[in-house]
Design a protein around this motif. Structure first.
Motif, PDB file in Angstrom:
ATOM      1  N   LEU A  51     -12.581  -5.501  -6.546  1.00 41.99           N
ATOM      2  CA  LEU A  51     -11.293  -4.837  -6.656  1.00 41.99           C
ATOM      3  C   LEU A  51     -10.987  -4.052  -5.373  1.00 41.99           C
ATOM      4  CD1 LEU A  51      -9.122  -4.737  -8.822  1.00 41.99           C
ATOM      5  CD2 LEU A  51     -10.153  -2.622  -9.682  1.00 41.99           C
ATOM      6  N   ALA A  52     -12.027  -3.404  -4.843  1.00 44.24           N
ATOM      7  CA  ALA A  52     -11.846  -2.652  -3.596  1.00 44.24           C
ATOM      8  C   ALA A  52     -11.494  -3.586  -2.445  1.00 44.24           C
ATOM      9  CB  ALA A  52     -13.114  -1.870  -3.279  1.00 44.24           C
ATOM     10  N   ALA A  53     -12.121  -4.758  -2.415  1.00 40.84           N
ATOM     11  CA  ALA A  53     -11.848  -5.717  -1.340  1.00 40.84           C
ATOM     12  C   ALA A  53     -10.431  -6.268  -1.441  1.00 40.84           C
ATOM     13  CB  ALA A  53     -12.865  -6.851  -1.389  1.00 40.84           C
ATOM     14  N   LEU A  54     -10.011  -6.615  -2.644  1.00 41.45           N
ATOM     15  CA  LEU A  54      -8.647  -7.124  -2.826  1.00 41.45           C
ATOM     16  C   LEU A  54      -7.616  -6.067  -2.445  1.00 41.45           C
ATOM     17  CD1 LEU A  54      -9.100  -9.080  -6.165  1.00 41.45           C
ATOM     18  CD2 LEU A  54      -8.184 -10.039  -4.039  1.00 41.45           C
ATOM     19  N   PRO A 112      -0.203   3.145 -11.772  1.00 43.55           N
ATOM     20  CA  PRO A 112      -0.023   4.204 -10.780  1.00 43.55           C
ATOM     21  C   PRO A 112      -0.723   3.944  -9.448  1.00 43.55           C
ATOM     22  CG  PRO A 112      -1.632   4.873 -12.420  1.00 43.55           C
ATOM     23  CD  PRO A 112      -1.079   3.562 -12.884  1.00 43.55           C
ATOM     24  N   THR A 113      -1.668   3.001  -9.413  1.00 39.05           N
ATOM     25  CA  THR A 113      -2.377   2.699  -8.169  1.00 39.05           C
ATOM     26  C   THR A 113      -2.407   1.196  -7.932  1.00 39.05           C
ATOM     27  OG1 THR A 113      -4.571   2.452  -9.182  1.00 39.05           O
ATOM     28  CG2 THR A 113      -3.895   4.688  -8.546  1.00 39.05           C
ATOM     29  N   LEU A 114      -2.629   0.820  -6.688  1.00 37.05           N
ATOM     30  CA  LEU A 114      -2.716  -0.591  -6.337  1.00 37.05           C
ATOM     31  C   LEU A 114      -3.889  -1.256  -7.048  1.00 37.05           C
ATOM     32  CD1 LEU A 114      -1.820  -3.013  -4.672  1.00 37.05           C
ATOM     33  CD2 LEU A 114      -3.159  -2.098  -2.755  1.00 37.05           C
ATOM     34  N   GLU A 115      -5.018  -0.541  -7.126  1.00 32.66           N
ATOM     35  CA  GLU A 115      -6.191  -1.109  -7.792  1.00 32.66           C
ATOM     36  C   GLU A 115      -5.913  -1.407  -9.259  1.00 32.66           C
ATOM     37  OE1 GLU A 115      -7.684   0.924  -4.166  1.00 32.66           O
ATOM     38  OE2 GLU A 115      -6.208   1.401  -5.712  1.00 32.66           O
ATOM     39  N   GLU A 116      -5.247  -0.506  -9.945  1.00 32.41           N
ATOM     40  CA  GLU A 116      -4.928  -0.733 -11.353  1.00 32.41           C
ATOM     41  C   GLU A 116      -3.952  -1.886 -11.525  1.00 32.41           C
ATOM     42  OE1 GLU A 116      -4.448   2.792 -13.985  1.00 32.41           O
ATOM     43  OE2 GLU A 116      -4.834   3.941 -12.150  1.00 32.41           O
ATOM     44  N   SER A 117      -3.039  -2.024 -10.572  1.00 30.38           N
ATOM     45  CA  SER A 117      -2.090  -3.133 -10.632  1.00 30.38           C
ATOM     46  C   SER A 117      -2.806  -4.468 -10.458  1.00 30.38           C
ATOM     47  CB  SER A 117      -1.025  -2.964  -9.549  1.00 30.38           C
ATOM     48  OG  SER A 117      -0.126  -4.047  -9.560  1.00 30.38           O
ATOM     49  N   ILE A 118      -3.691  -4.561  -9.477  1.00 36.92           N
ATOM     50  CA  ILE A 118      -4.440  -5.800  -9.241  1.00 36.92           C
ATOM     51  C   ILE A 118      -5.306  -6.137 -10.438  1.00 36.92           C
ATOM     52  CG2 ILE A 118      -6.249  -6.869  -7.839  1.00 36.92           C
ATOM     53  CD1 ILE A 118      -5.168  -5.229  -5.465  1.00 36.92           C
ATOM     54  N   GLY A 150       0.807  -1.221   0.000  1.00 34.46           N
ATOM     55  CA  GLY A 150       0.000   0.000   0.000  1.00 34.46           C
ATOM     56  C   GLY A 150       0.837   1.266   0.000  1.00 34.46           C
ATOM     57  N   GLU A 151       2.127   1.135   0.306  1.00 33.56           N
ATOM     58  CA  GLU A 151       3.013   2.292   0.360  1.00 33.56           C
ATOM     59  C   GLU A 151       3.894   2.447  -0.869  1.00 33.56           C
ATOM     60  OE1 GLU A 151       2.889   4.583   3.061  1.00 33.56           O
ATOM     61  OE2 GLU A 151       1.073   3.387   3.135  1.00 33.56           O
ATOM     62  N   ARG A 152       3.685   1.628  -1.902  1.00 33.54           N
ATOM     63  CA  ARG A 152       4.503   1.733  -3.111  1.00 33.54           C
ATOM     64  C   ARG A 152       4.252   3.067  -3.816  1.00 33.54           C
ATOM     65  NH1 ARG A 152       6.008  -2.487  -1.056  1.00 33.54           N
ATOM     66  NH2 ARG A 152       6.131  -4.529  -2.061  1.00 33.54           N
ATOM     67  N   SER A 153       5.255   3.516  -4.567  1.00 35.06           N
ATOM     68  CA  SER A 153       5.106   4.737  -5.369  1.00 35.06           C
ATOM     69  C   SER A 153       4.301   4.451  -6.629  1.00 35.06           C
ATOM     70  CB  SER A 153       6.482   5.291  -5.735  1.00 35.06           C
ATOM     71  OG  SER A 153       7.234   5.579  -4.585  1.00 35.06           O
ATOM     72  N   VAL A 154       4.703   3.402  -7.364  1.00 29.62           N
ATOM     73  CA  VAL A 154       3.960   2.886  -8.500  1.00 29.62           C
ATOM     74  C   VAL A 154       4.100   1.366  -8.443  1.00 29.62           C
ATOM     75  CG1 VAL A 154       4.219   4.898 -10.000  1.00 29.62           C
ATOM     76  CG2 VAL A 154       5.967   3.109 -10.041  1.00 29.62           C
ATOM     77  N   ARG A 199      -3.584  -3.828   1.253  1.00 35.43           N
ATOM     78  CA  ARG A 199      -3.163  -2.678   2.065  1.00 35.43           C
ATOM     79  C   ARG A 199      -3.077  -3.015   3.553  1.00 35.43           C
ATOM     80  NH1 ARG A 199      -6.420   0.607  -1.744  1.00 35.43           N
ATOM     81  NH2 ARG A 199      -4.904   1.862  -2.940  1.00 35.43           N
ATOM     82  N   SER A 200      -3.707  -4.093   3.960  1.00 37.81           N
ATOM     83  CA  SER A 200      -3.669  -4.471   5.376  1.00 37.81           C
ATOM     84  C   SER A 200      -2.398  -5.214   5.740  1.00 37.81           C
ATOM     85  CB  SER A 200      -4.885  -5.352   5.711  1.00 37.81           C
ATOM     86  OG  SER A 200      -4.700  -6.697   5.262  1.00 37.81           O
ATOM     87  N   LEU A 201      -1.565  -5.532   4.743  1.00 36.96           N
ATOM     88  CA  LEU A 201      -0.378  -6.354   4.974  1.00 36.96           C
ATOM     89  C   LEU A 201       0.822  -5.465   5.287  1.00 36.96           C
ATOM     90  CD1 LEU A 201      -0.899  -8.733   1.914  1.00 36.96           C
ATOM     91  CD2 LEU A 201      -1.449  -9.229   4.322  1.00 36.96           C
TER      92      LEU A 201
END
Length: 254
Positions: free
Chosen positions: A127-130, A103-109, A91-95, A135-137
């Motif tokens: 997608l929001a749940a994944l 550019p976002t975690l959601e787009e990556s998943i 959840g803390e990645r830049s890209v 992000r909880s890790l």
């Protein structure tokens, strides 16, 4: 949901904390995280129902330490291969992604599910749940380091010396920027093109190294990167074995 996954979901509800460096981030919804965990282990998200996110990242979100072309495991160092990164602290990645194009975690998943896993377009809710689960890790904490990656006063002398080299002569901190230890831009370090600078959090347990898994040991990865920086900056510095030991000690604490 299986008994094992229910137990994991309960643990998440009790223990979920923001990733390091995210003290001001909102706490994730435990119910959404639990749904994300279930989807993370669900093979129906892939085409043909053969693999899940946990196939490469386990239920804990960590790497399985394998290199892939698509969904096929290949030899480490394969020119077309991509080493599986850890999702701890993602959840803390830049890209995101070795190509650095998400550019976002959601787009990556979403890209992994549709393009690599050949699955159907995920719903906005799934997608929001994944993303909430990932992000909880958090990164595992180490008693020798502050949350921002700097050594604590009680750190060993080797870790302190390693940190000084990391931000000094080794040049590591130029690209692996605290506290996430990554950078949003892509760099060419002579390994076959431009790739995203990966985070170094939990790096000691993420072998093999580089985008194609070409380096089996952290020590060899450090040597390679010292040489890359020394050549780029024309420092002429050659590390001693003791300096490499200290850098590895610091990196192993991340």
């Amino acid at each position: 949901m299986s008994f094992k996954l229910r137990c994991l979901a309960v643990s998440i509800a009790l223990l979920v904390t923001p990733a390091m460096g995210a003290e001001n981030s909102p706490m994730p919804d435990p119910a959404l995280v639990a749904k994300g965990l279930q989807l993370f282990n669900d093979t129906s998200v892939s085409g043909g129902g053969s693999v899940s996110c946990a196939t490469c990242h386990f239920s804990t979100g960590h790497t399985n330490n394998k290199t892939y072309v698509g969904l096929e495991v290949v030899a480490d160092g394969d020119a077309n291969g991509r080493s599986t990164p850890t999702l701890w602290g993602a959840g803390e990645r830049s890209v995101y992604g070795w190509a650095g194009t998400a550019p976002t975690l959601e787009e990556s998943i979403r890209g992994i599910i549709v393009n690599r896993m050949k699955g159907a377009e995920p719903s906005k809710e799934n997608l929001a749940a994944l993303a909430a689960y990932v992000r909880s890790l958090p990164y595992p904490k180490n008693w020798q380091l502050n949350d921002d990656g700097t050594p604590s006063p009680i750190a060993t002398e080797a870790v302190k010396r390693g940190f000084d080299l990391f931000i000094g002569d080794g040049g590591c901190g130029t690209c692996h920027v605290l506290p996430s230890l990554d950078k949003s831009s892509r760099d060419d370090i002579g390994t076959g093109g431009k790739f995203k600078v990966p985070s170094l959090r939990a790096v000691a347990s993420t072998a093999p190294y580089f985008h194609d898994g070409r380096t089996a040991s952290l020590r060899d990865a450090v040597k390679l990167m010292w040489g890359v920086y020394a050549k780029k900056m024309d420092t002429g510095l050659v590390p001693t074995d003791a300096q490499i030991d200290d850098l590895v000690a610091y990196l192993s604490a991340l």
